[in-house]
Design an enzyme around this catalytic site. Structure first.
Site, mmCIF file in Angstrom:
data_model
loop_
_atom_site.group_PDB
_atom_site.id
_atom_site.type_symbol
_atom_site.label_atom_id
_atom_site.label_comp_id
_atom_site.label_asym_id
_atom_site.label_seq_id
_atom_site.Cartn_x
_atom_site.Cartn_y
_atom_site.Cartn_z
ATOM 1 C CD GLU A 165 -2.829 -1.338 2.309
ATOM 2 O OE1 GLU A 165 -2.250 -1.566 3.394
ATOM 3 O OE2 GLU A 165 -4.067 -1.254 2.208
ATOM 4 C CD GLU A 215 -3.318 -6.294 3.895
ATOM 5 O OE1 GLU A 215 -3.386 -7.078 2.919
ATOM 6 O OE2 GLU A 215 -2.653 -5.244 3.866
#
Ligand code: 3HC
Ligand code: NAI
Length: 700
Positions: free
Chosen positions: A105, A125
């Site tokens: 990210e 995640e």
């Protein structure tokens, strides 16, 4: 500070330096924003490169910080990424080795990305019961297309950088470096080349995000994911978040991602998966054995006994490329054992799971012998002979005679005292228990049984070796049943009492399977063989006469109903099939038993069945911690998650008890203590539970 700042001519380099994987903890985040500020303030700097030191660009948000105030403290990851994206000078990510989660990210917040070949790229995640919470669900579809991005986000699987770089139309990477070694030079040159171009800096957030048949595609994706992940809320939320990327403006999509991320962070499933991640890694650490303890080299393994366990154990080492020599008493036993190994591999080849050349390689590593002298060069010998102390004594005396100095001598015993076995040798420091689970080539769990004299380097070696053969190793002290079977005995005792009181095997199994156990206790008994528990109870009758059991299981065994292997147990079985068919014979047996004992049966709610069985595990687990048999509650959870089919999304019995609240668990135990079937002590909460309740703590 866990990020370094250096200036290389007109390019500033910010290097994340938070070993082992540059997790984006508070200090690292501060390091990045401070580096950015310095670079903005320095007129000689024209561009910025962000990279990671050591073996990762970044493994993502610092998982160890989750749930602590540091995780929320500014600059949080979103603020860091915003600072990168808003930088007036171009920011280039130099990505290598591992770029995952928050790390990816962060890279997506950079204006450009240069990647080394061979880098693992992932948004994992979902494996922690979460979704990417720092823009991953909004930015990745913009650079890879919705479908590829959603696949990566929902599966959490890593994809190699060269594969992604080759995808048509991809905008994830601006350049692939020639090699990992040239990455930094190439990234710095690239940064220089884009510095001062005058045009607005490219931002991923400004790219379009669309799917031509959005509604149909997301409807299909949601249905697929729902079917596959029924006990996990995260995958469906991943679909929701990516759909938001296609339907909302960027900032609104980010807000939706945040909302879903926070929702998931609060779920028991995510808590369980994060616990599992940590417990799995912590299991290999032994409090009094330093991580840098020198390990013995294991280049060849001897296995004694080519039966059920010996064959499976051998396969683990063959799979890892370690030569194995199996010893048996008779040639026929050897032939039978080798034929079983061969058959196992052949079936893998047939199913396309193993290539022919690999099969040949593995079989070539296998040799056999009838002579102990042939084991003299083995670095490790694992004994898997009949479960009788006298037989083990003969084997270990022979091993002591022939094994070279420093060889590790292991026993796969499931019930015998490893200290007694060690005492059969002149080298008890080299003896250890390696308790594999059946089928040994499949089951992940390995209980490493530490005798009172087992040397630390023996333990360190076996723990490292376990990793090599892809097992989850957990250290247990010496006691009857070690961690797993000591607990399962109490679980089975409780299951027996439930039959006495009015439940049927089917009702109990269904309740436990609904709770998430791979198999209820009675189906499990039928699979493992009810005669095993019978033998233990006979032993207990002399050793621990005070310990009460339901007599139903004994009566079942007296009928020869040992389970699947005899075609009948708690259930009936049809030849060649494994389906458990409720048995009228068993119903009659139980009803007669109740009459004989003067018990009036009652309806027992599923909730009570479930709680009594799970809390039976928890209470014994607490005793195991008190006795120092396990050193951490996470180890007990790992045993149950990897060896006994406890539902992963509940995080293991000890973690689950914490989720329920130990106060509530103890209160339920006191309520169950009114049960007249046990010995009056079963439901006394373990002192450790009482202490933790008083302190308002949980096992974790
Ligand atoms: N944070 C903190 N520590 C981490 C970590 C992380 N994200 N990832 C790994 N570690 C630690 C492990 O706990 C372990 O520590 P230990 O040595 O003290 O036990 C050490 O790094 C090495 O880990 P592994 O044994 O797993 O080493 P490998 O080399 O086999 O694998 C890895 C490295 C591929 C990075 C693997 O550890 C991994 O998959 N990590 C998880 C990555 C992940 O899930 N990232 C997402 C985090 S959530 C997130 O980013 C949220 C964001 O979207 C807002
Ligand atoms: P098994 O009966 O299938 O195999 C034992 C083998 O050992 C036989 O092939 C036998 O010929 C051989 N053997 C016996 N005495 C020997 C000797 N003196 N020298 C050389 N070989 C000898 O038994 P299984 O199930 O493989 O069990 C072996 C050990 O593993 C036992 O200690 C058992 O408690 C343990 N164990 C068994 C598990 C299971 O589910 N079967 C699970 C975990 C541990």
């Amino acid at each position: 500070m866990t990020a370094e700042y250096k200036v290389n001519g007109d390019v500033a380099v910010i290097t994340l330096a938070n070993p082992p994987v540059n997790g984006l903890g508070l200090a690292t985040r501060q390091g990045i924003t401070e580096g950015l500020a310095k670079a903005q303030a320095d007129d000689s700097v024209k561009a910025i490169v962000i990279t990671g030191a050591g073996k990762a660009f970044s493994g993502g948000a610092d998982i160890k910080e989750f749930g602590t105030p540091k995780a929320l403290q500014e600059p949080n990851l979103l603020s860091v990424i915003a600072a990168v994206e808003n930088s007036a000078k171009p920011v280039v990510a130099a990505i290598h080795s591992v770029c995952m989660g928050g790390g990816l990210e962060l890279a997506l917040g950079c204006h450009y990305r240069v990647v080394a070949p061979g880098t693992s790229i992932a948004l994992p995640e979902v494996k922690l019961g979460l979704l990417p919470g720092a823009g991953g669900t909004q930015r990745l579809p913009r650079v890879l297309g919705v479908e590829t991005a959603l696949n990566m986000i929902v599966s959490g699987e890593a994809v190699k950088s060269e594969l992604l770089a080759a995808a048509p139309g991809q905008k994830l990477f601006d350049k692939v470096a020639a090699s990992p070694g040239s990455l930094m030079d190439e990234a710095i040159s690239f940064a220089r080349s884009v510095a001062g171009q005058g045009a607005a800096l490219p931002r991923v957030r400004d790219l379009p995000c669309k799917h031509p048949q959005g509604d149909a595609y997301f409807g299909f994706a949601r249905n697929m994911v729902k079917g596959m992940a029924k006990n996990y809320p995260a995958p469906v939320k991943c679909v929701d978040a990516v759909e938001a990327a296609t339907k909302l403006k960027f900032d609104a999509g980010m807000a939706e991602e945040r909302r879903l991320f926070i929702e998931l962070m609060m779920t028991p499933e995510s808590s369980a998966l994060r616990h599992l991640f940590m417990a799995e890694r912590a299991a290999s650490r032994i409090p009094d054995v330093a991580e840098d303890t020198p390990k013995r080299e294991i280049r060849s393994v001897g296995v004694i006994g080519a039966g059920t366990m010996g064959g499976g154990i051998s396969m683990n080492f063959l799979n890892a490329g370690i030569p194995v020599r199996i010893l048996e008493m008779k040639q026929e036993a050897l032939d039978r054992g080798v034929a079983t190994i061969r058959k196992n591999y052949e079936s893998q080849v047939k199913r396309g799971k193993l290539k022919q050349d690999k099969y040949d390689e593995r079989m070539a590593l296998l040799s056999t012998t009838l002579n102990y002298d042939d084991l003299r060069d083995c670095d490790l010998v694992i004994e898997a002979v009949f479960e009788e102390l006298g037989v083990k004594e003969a084997v270990f005396k022979e091993l002591d005679r022939v094994a070279k100095p420093g060889a590790i001598l292991a026993s796969n015993t499931s019930t015998l005292d490893v200290d007694k076995i060690a005492a059969f040798t002149q080298r008890p420091q080299d003896v250890v228990g390696m308790h594999f689970f059946s089928p040994a080539n499949v089951m992940k769990l390995l209980e490493v049984v530490r005798g009172k004299e087992t040397a630390k380097d023996v333990l360190a070696t076996v723990m490292a070796l376990a990793k090599k053969i892809k097992k989850t190793a957990v250290v247990s002290g010496v006691c009857d049943g070690f961690i797993g079977n000591r607990m399962i005995e109490q679980y089975s005792r409780q299951a027996g009492f439930l039959l006495d009181e009015g439940a049927t095997p089917e009702q109990v199994d269904k309740a436990m399977e609904k709770f998430g156990m791979a198999m209820g206790p009675f189906r499990m008994g039928d699979l493992a063989g009810n005669d095993i528990g019978w033998a233990i109870r006979k032993r207990r009758a002399t050793e621990r006469a005070d310990m009460k059991y339901s007599r139903t299981a004994d009566k079942l065994c007296e009928l020869g109903r040992f389970g699947q292997k005899t075609g009948a147990g708690w259930y009936d079985y049809q030849a060649g099939k494994r389906d458990a068919i409720p048995s009228p014979v068993v119903v009659e047996l139980i009803e007669k038993h109740r009459k004989d004992e003067g018990i009036t049966p009652r309806q027992i709610a599923d909730e009570e069945l479930e709680q009594r069985l799970v809390y039976a595990l928890v209470n014994e687990g607490a005793h195991i911690l008190e006795d120092g048999i396990a050193t951490k509650s996470g180890d007990i959870d790992m045993v149950y998650l990897t060896g006994y089919g406890f539902p992963i999304w509940r995080g293991g019995p000890m973690h689950y008890a914490g989720q329920v609240g130990l106060y509530n668990v103890a209160e339920s135990m006191r309520r169950f203590a009114r049960n007249p079937r046990d010995d009056g002590k079963f439901w006394e909460p373990a002192p450790l539970i009482q202490k933790l309740v008083a302190e308002g703590k949980s096992f974790d």
